[in-house]
Design a protein around this motif. Structure first.
Motif, mmCIF file in Angstrom:
data_model
loop_
_atom_site.group_PDB
_atom_site.id
_atom_site.type_symbol
_atom_site.label_atom_id
_atom_site.label_comp_id
_atom_site.label_asym_id
_atom_site.label_seq_id
_atom_site.Cartn_x
_atom_site.Cartn_y
_atom_site.Cartn_z
ATOM 1 N N ALA A 224 0.837 -1.210 0.000
ATOM 2 C CA ALA A 224 0.000 0.000 0.000
ATOM 3 C C ALA A 224 0.868 1.255 0.000
ATOM 4 O O ALA A 224 0.596 2.222 -0.725
ATOM 5 C CB ALA A 224 -0.935 -0.006 1.209
ATOM 6 N N ASP A 225 1.934 1.237 0.780
ATOM 7 C CA ASP A 225 2.844 2.396 0.822
ATOM 8 C C ASP A 225 3.520 2.596 -0.537
ATOM 9 O O ASP A 225 3.672 3.723 -1.012
ATOM 10 C CB ASP A 225 3.934 2.185 1.889
ATOM 11 N N PHE A 226 3.922 1.484 -1.147
ATOM 12 C CA PHE A 226 4.577 1.535 -2.454
ATOM 13 C C PHE A 226 3.650 2.182 -3.486
ATOM 14 O O PHE A 226 4.053 3.068 -4.246
ATOM 15 C CB PHE A 226 4.953 0.110 -2.886
ATOM 16 N N ALA A 227 2.380 1.759 -3.489
ATOM 17 C CA ALA A 227 1.408 2.303 -4.445
ATOM 18 C C ALA A 227 1.112 3.772 -4.143
ATOM 19 O O ALA A 227 1.037 4.603 -5.056
ATOM 20 C CB ALA A 227 0.126 1.478 -4.414
ATOM 21 N N ALA A 228 0.971 4.099 -2.841
ATOM 22 C CA ALA A 228 0.627 5.475 -2.463
ATOM 23 C C ALA A 228 1.750 6.439 -2.849
ATOM 24 O O ALA A 228 1.492 7.547 -3.340
ATOM 25 C CB ALA A 228 0.357 5.547 -0.955
ATOM 26 N N ALA A 229 2.999 6.009 -2.666
ATOM 27 C CA ALA A 229 4.144 6.874 -2.975
ATOM 28 C C ALA A 229 4.218 7.198 -4.466
ATOM 29 O O ALA A 229 4.842 8.180 -4.871
ATOM 30 C CB ALA A 229 5.443 6.203 -2.515
ATOM 31 N N ARG A 230 3.613 6.346 -5.283
ATOM 32 C CA ARG A 230 3.611 6.554 -6.743
ATOM 33 C C ARG A 230 2.267 7.079 -7.248
ATOM 34 O O ARG A 230 2.057 7.178 -8.454
ATOM 35 C CB ARG A 230 3.983 5.238 -7.440
ATOM 36 N N ASN A 231 1.368 7.361 -6.312
ATOM 37 C CA ASN A 231 0.054 7.900 -6.663
ATOM 38 C C ASN A 231 -0.726 6.940 -7.560
ATOM 39 O O ASN A 231 -1.387 7.344 -8.519
ATOM 40 C CB ASN A 231 0.219 9.265 -7.352
#
Lengths: 111, 111, 111, 111
Positions: free
Chosen positions: D15-22
């Motif tokens: 989830a953090d990985f996806a959020a950091a890339r919008n």
């Protein structure tokens, strides 16, 4: 008589069938590609636990033969509907692909 | 000229292509159904992150249009090869299925 | 109590379930990968005609929520059984993959 | 140490990985189910032309073993991301499913 079996006519019948039920709004390329994958999985399901030999004799059982034929029809139905909304000619696409493959991968005897 | 685009001819060309490379032993119904599912997934991949609207305009980009057409060709190639080894006539199968569906699901206006 | 929810324990229960029914001979990696793809298609089927917005609210309907949860279970069941016969640790595989992706694709704010 | 291998932690990292890339806006349940099916097909592709016996020895070749492990990671990644957006607990779902199956399909020796 074999006119019924013309690809363009089948596409027309599928389009009329969908239009009469007001389904066109569901038939985005994205949705049709998903539906195509679901139908292919129903075909894969028939073979999933079979040995290679058993899979080769699947048409010997009338009930399985009917199921296989039915799933092939569903796969082709969604493929043709996808081609219709994308305006892709599936037979021309395949013909061009075979041409390319014959050039790219010459048969062993022809090298 | 359009003879090239006949389904039976495409099946013959695909069978010759496979035979010349000694691939028939790989072409069990089970394996061809798997390969068909893999090719369909390559089509699904093109659409996986697109909105419905974006998916409807996928052919406007020449590169994506080429990719879509190529994947459609691959899907049809494996579907026809599967039908060949199963001795299923895909157009007859679809025609019969549409007949059945028209009887089973009458259009709203026809009920 | 949460012991039941440990991945290794679930794998053990799945293996015992298959062994008690003499299903191990069907559980080649090839067959399990096919079965996995069939279960994923049953999940895709739930979403195939939905808009993105409708798909985001799929759990609001108890019947659909149950169906989704059930298909998720089937997908995980075949993934874990595939990992078992391949002797792959799925959590370690994913952890290593995230590590690699974090190095290969730095987040925009971290470049 | 094995904390890294906890399912909830892996979900958090994804989830953090996806959020950091919008990327969250792409992560509708519908899109994630499609992406899951595409990753599973990449796993199926490894096995598609193999005999059952060859498929059982696929991990003996280091390169194929790496590819298999990598695809397993991708499948699990999308399954966990799908579960995250749907708020489904995959281990609880599977545990409940095994309970049900044990009741519905008693082992031959237990009937």
């Amino acid at each position: 008589m074999t006119e019924h079996l013309d690809v363009a006519k089948l596409q027309r019948r599928l389009a009329d069938f969908a239009a009469a039920r007001n389904w066109e709004r569901y038939h985005t390329p994205k949705n049709l590609a998903s539906a195509l994958s679901v139908e292919v999985a129903e075909l894969v399901e028939i073979f999933q636990w079979l040995t290679p030999e058993e899979s080769a004799h699947v048409m010997a059982d009338p009930e399985t033969a009917h199921r296989v034929t039915d799933e092939v029809a569903d796969v082709l139905a969604y493929l043709l509907q996808l081609c219709e909304v994308l305006d892709v000619d599936p037979l021309a696409a395949l013909s061009a692909k075979i041409d390319r493959n014959e050039r790219r991968f010459p048969a062993p005897g022809n090298t």
